[in-house]
Design an enzyme around this catalytic site. Structure first.
Site, mmCIF file in Angstrom:
data_model
loop_
_atom_site.group_PDB
_atom_site.id
_atom_site.type_symbol
_atom_site.label_atom_id
_atom_site.label_comp_id
_atom_site.label_asym_id
_atom_site.label_seq_id
_atom_site.Cartn_x
_atom_site.Cartn_y
_atom_site.Cartn_z
ATOM 1 C CG HIS A 22 -17.693 -36.876 -6.181
ATOM 2 N ND1 HIS A 22 -16.376 -37.276 -6.187
ATOM 3 C CD2 HIS A 22 -17.781 -35.826 -7.035
ATOM 4 C CE1 HIS A 22 -15.696 -36.509 -7.018
ATOM 5 N NE2 HIS A 22 -16.519 -35.616 -7.548
ATOM 6 C CD1 TRP A 77 -10.322 -29.789 -8.954
ATOM 7 C CD2 TRP A 77 -8.820 -28.267 -9.598
ATOM 8 N NE1 TRP A 77 -10.825 -29.159 -10.057
ATOM 9 C CE2 TRP A 77 -9.928 -28.211 -10.473
ATOM 10 C CE3 TRP A 77 -7.766 -27.399 -9.796
ATOM 11 C CZ2 TRP A 77 -9.996 -27.326 -11.538
ATOM 12 C CZ3 TRP A 77 -7.822 -26.510 -10.858
ATOM 13 C CH2 TRP A 77 -8.934 -26.486 -11.721
#
Length: 104
Positions: A22, A77
């Site tokens: 992230h 994802w």
């Protein structure tokens, strides 16, 4: 502007990798989220339970419901699927949270 909150679950031993990925979020994913009306997006980790708590602001005209169908989101994802609980299509298992208090 409305707020949206949900929780997800990390797999054991994956907190560091989750943060690292992230920290290097793909610019095209970040742009897509912004263009879709999402802002002020934070994810918090409860290290004891490995539960992730996400909070985001959504513009009135946000299109967050379109995101699961976008190729960039599907690719993200798949990239994250080894770190967290997911559905068979790699979508994170995300449970909505009910707001019970807010203070500006």
């Amino acid at each position: 502007m409305r707020r949206n909150a949900f929780k997800m679950k990390l797999k054991p031993g994956c907190a560091e990798a989750y943060k690292k990925r992230h920290d290097a979020i793909w610019p095209e994913l970040e742009a897509l989220l912004s263009e879709s009306g999402i802002s002020d997006y934070s994810i918090f980790l409860d290290e004891e339970t490995l539960t992730l708590f996400a909070v985001q602001k959504l513009r009135a005209d946000s299109r967050e419901e379109d995101l699961p169908h976008h190729p960039i989101v599907k690719k993200w994802w798949a990239y994250m699927a080894d770190l967290m609980d997911t559905h068979p299509d790699n979508e994170p298992v995300a449970l909505p949270l009910k707001e019970v208090f807010h203070m500006d």
